[in-house]
Structure formats: C-alpha cells, structure tokens
Design a protein around this motif. Structure first.
Motif, mmCIF file in Angstrom:
data_model
loop_
_atom_site.group_PDB
_atom_site.id
_atom_site.type_symbol
_atom_site.label_atom_id
_atom_site.label_comp_id
_atom_site.label_asym_id
_atom_site.label_seq_id
_atom_site.Cartn_x
_atom_site.Cartn_y
_atom_site.Cartn_z
ATOM 1 N N HIS A 1 -4.635 2.772 0.089
ATOM 2 C CA HIS A 1 -5.098 3.368 1.344
ATOM 3 C C HIS A 1 -4.706 2.460 2.502
ATOM 4 C CE1 HIS A 1 -8.751 4.136 4.176
ATOM 5 N NE2 HIS A 1 -7.736 4.916 4.515
ATOM 6 N N SER B 1 -13.430 -4.428 3.223
ATOM 7 C CA SER B 1 -12.615 -4.062 2.068
ATOM 8 C C SER B 1 -12.217 -5.268 1.232
ATOM 9 C CB SER B 1 -11.358 -3.326 2.513
ATOM 10 O OG SER B 1 -10.539 -4.167 3.321
ATOM 11 N N THR C 1 -7.714 -3.869 2.666
ATOM 12 C CA THR C 1 -7.057 -2.639 3.105
ATOM 13 C C THR C 1 -6.306 -2.906 4.406
ATOM 14 O OG1 THR C 1 -8.744 -1.244 2.076
ATOM 15 C CG2 THR C 1 -7.442 -0.261 3.871
ATOM 16 N N ALA D 1 0.833 -1.206 0.000
ATOM 17 C CA ALA D 1 0.000 0.000 0.000
ATOM 18 C C ALA D 1 0.864 1.250 0.000
ATOM 19 C CB ALA D 1 -0.926 -0.006 1.218
ATOM 20 N N ARG E 1 -2.799 -1.725 -4.355
ATOM 21 C CA ARG E 1 -3.880 -2.278 -3.538
ATOM 22 C C ARG E 1 -3.753 -3.792 -3.481
ATOM 23 N NH1 ARG E 1 -7.920 0.823 -1.609
ATOM 24 N NH2 ARG E 1 -7.929 2.995 -2.357
#
Length: 390
Positions: A361, A389, A31, A22, A27
């Motif tokens: 993120h 996520s 997350t 990340a 990605r």
C-alpha cells in the motif's frame, strides 16, 4: 530497452526504496506516502516562486519546474516526488494552441469534436514531442540530481533505515482525459462532446485516441529516460464512462500509451549475490482515475502494477474488485485535511488499516491536495503514516 547504468533504478539508488518496493508488491519497514498535487498552490514557497509566471511557462522553465517538484519533498519529507507539470504540456509542446486559465483550467482555441477537427490534430506527428522535450528532460534531470545527492529523510520514522535516494514519479494524462478536453475545447462537467464523438463517429474517435495515446506515451517515456523511477497515468475523467465504453473505446488507447514505458527495464544483481548474474525488472507503472470504482478491474487490466483508488470507495472493497495480488495507492478524502486533527488522524489510521487488504500500500489522497490546505497538516500526516505503520 535496459535503462543506462546511471539511471537511479539501475544504479540501485531507488530500486529498493519504500515506494518502488511497494509498487512491485513488497511491504517495507513503513508505508510510503506522497500526495497528488503535493507540489503547488498549498505551499507558500510555490506561490512566491510563481508570481508573474503563467502555469504552462512554469512547467516549461526547467529550473522552476524542478524547484517546484522538490519543494514538498523538502518540506513534508514524503517518500516520492511527483514531477511538476500539467497533462496538456505535451499538447503545448507539439504546437496545439492551449492555455491554462486561472480558475477554469485548460482552454483550447477550438473544440475538436468532429472528423475535421480530429484530422487537424492527427496531422501533427506525435514524434515531434521527442524533439521538443528538452525542457522536460532538463527539469527531470535537475530533480533527480538533487534527490540523488541528498540522503532520504526517513520520513520522520524513528530509526528509519531507508536505502538509496527519494524516487521521482513521472506522470501524464491518460488518452481519454486528453481527448475529453480536446473534444470540448476546455473543461466540462459531463464530457458530453467526447462521449458523443465516441459513438457518433467511431473512426474519428479511434484516430483521436490513437493520437493522444502516442503523445502521452512519449511524454511518460521521456520522463523515465531522464531519471523518473515510476510512471503514473492519470485518467481524471474516466469516471464519466460506463464499464462497457471504457473497455471498448478507452482501454486500448491507455494500453498503447503504457507500451512506451513497458519496454523500459533495469538490471539488478542476482539474489545469490553474483554480480555477473543480473535479473531485470520493469519500471513500475501506476494508474489512477477519479470516480472509477466500477472500472478498477479494467484499469488494472491495461497493464499496470499498482492501481490508485479515489476517496469514494474503501481500499479493502477496491482490493476485492481488482483481485488478489495488486498493490493499491490511496485514498484519504482530501476534504478531511481541513477537519479537526482527531477526525483526520482517525481517518488516516482507517486508510492504513484497509490498505492491509492489499499486498502493498502507498498512502495517498483520493484526489489532489486542495489549494487552501495548511501545509503543516500535510507534514503531520506524513509523520503519522510513517509512525503508525512502522
């Protein structure tokens, strides 16, 4: 400088972890999540361990610092550990008279808000930190050894296939935040002493910032060389500055501090699979500040991979201000940890949604974990982030 083969990044233990991926803008399956101040007063095991031990003594006792760092990783199943220390530890190590007073924070024997005080400080060679950093190196080594020996938890995500081990993040206070404490001689609401010195005696201010920059840079470098897989610079008080003052009087020192990490890199096999052909990647660097919504672009421009965003500005707005291609970290309001679960759950999902505006993120708080936080809530947030996520 290429990190040695046994370093977790070089050995491939953390280079493909959710967190490191990340931070370099990729990605992964879910997350990643960790919390600023995840190690500390919100954990009963921390409070039990700290009984009778002063804060800075705990930071400089390797076994204790390592155990405190690991406690939230074991309990919450977060995707990273953050090294348990304090921003004034490097000052303590080079001989500056400082103590952390409960309920107040770092307190010095005097303020350093004039040329004479700055001259006294800068007479201390920051290189002394390298000679005094054995407790830091040992503590980081202990943490990394356990993280490398324990398979990652998967963070609670069903069917997780997280590779390698859990990475450790090294951290240090930014030059301005250190200077703000030093000028005042302790905590301040407006950091007026530092801002006054900045304009009243620019020469003394530059000398102070150069000195704190080297000290902070050496402290970060020590942690990375000892095994940390990323470095985060905290500028707790930069939000007290105008953009012009930040760019002119602060950013150059932060750039200098990060220069002590920027030359550290690790080798990875070439994408073709040819083990003989190796590519190099730099150690990821994150920059976070409090109340810095107007400074985000300038904070990125000092040379960082990822920008941490506090809770005052939505992540999608932050992404617009910083520009395309920059991973973001943040930014749940810590106050929401005490809200009813439906309110908290909705806020977590909103942060995740707004985080889609960035190429990658890392979920975090918009500041530190409040000491009165129920630890089970943090564990539940980690599970929610991973499941929502995935």
């Amino acid at each position: 400088m290429i990190l040695p083969p046994q370093h977790p990044l070089s050995a491939g233990l953390t280079s493909d972890s959710r967190l490191v991926r990340a931070y370099r803008g990729e990605r992964s399956d879910v997350t990643p999540v960790w919390f600023m101040r995840q190690a500390g007063r919100s954990l009963p095991e921390y409070r039990d361990l700290r009984v009778g031990t002063r804060m800075l003594d705990a930071c400089l006792e390797p076994a204790m610092a390592a155990e405190i760092t690991l406690q939230p990783v074991r309990r919450h199943r977060v995707d990273a550990g953050i090294f348990f220390s304090d921003i004034v530890v490097p000052l303590k190590l080079v001989g500056v008279d400082v103590e952390i007073q409960p309920g107040r924070g770092p307190v010095f024997s005097r303020g350093y808000a004039d040329a004479a005080g700055v001259a006294e400080l800068t007479a201390i060679d920051p290189a002394r930190l390298d000679e005094a950093s054995a407790p830091i190196t040992e503590a980081v080594g202990r943490v990394v050894a356990e993280l490398n020996a324990t398979p990652p938890s998967g963070g609670g995500a069903a069917g997780s296939n997280e590779p390698g081990s859990t990475p450790l993040i090294g951290f240090a206070g930014a030059p301005f935040t250190l200077a703000a404490y030093l000028a005042e001689g302790g905590p301040s609401k407006d950091h007026l002493a530092a801002r006054t010195l900045m304009h009243a005696d620019p020469g003394a201010w530059r000398a102070l910032m150069d000195w704190t920059a080297e000290l902070t840079g050496r402290f970060l470098r020590t942690q990375v060389l000892a095994g940390a897989s990323a470095a985060q610079l905290f500028d707790s008080w930069a939000g007290a500055l105008s953009l012009a003052d930040y760019e002119t009087h602060v950013a150059p020192a932060s750039t200098k501090a990060l220069g002590f990490v920027h030359d550290l890199a690790y080798e990875i096999p070439d994408a073709t699979g040819d083990a003989a052909a190796r590519a190099t990647r730099s150690v990821p660097v994150v920059h976070f500040g409090v109340g810095t919504g107007e400074l985000l672009g300038a904070m990125h421009d000092i040379g960082v991979d990822t920008v941490g965003v506090d809770y005052r500005i939505p992540l999608d707005v932050a992404a617009q201000r910083i520009g395309d291609g920059v991973p973001l970290q943040g930014n749940l309001d810590p106050a929401l940890l005490a809200a009813p679960w439906p309110v908290l759950e909705s806020a977590v999902r909103e942060v995740l949604e707004r985080g889609q505006s960035a190429p990658a993120h890392v979920f975090n708080l918009g500041h530190g974990v409040p000491p009165e936080t129920d630890p089970t809530v943090l564990t539940r947030v980690v599970q929610l982030v991973h499941e929502a996520s995935a």
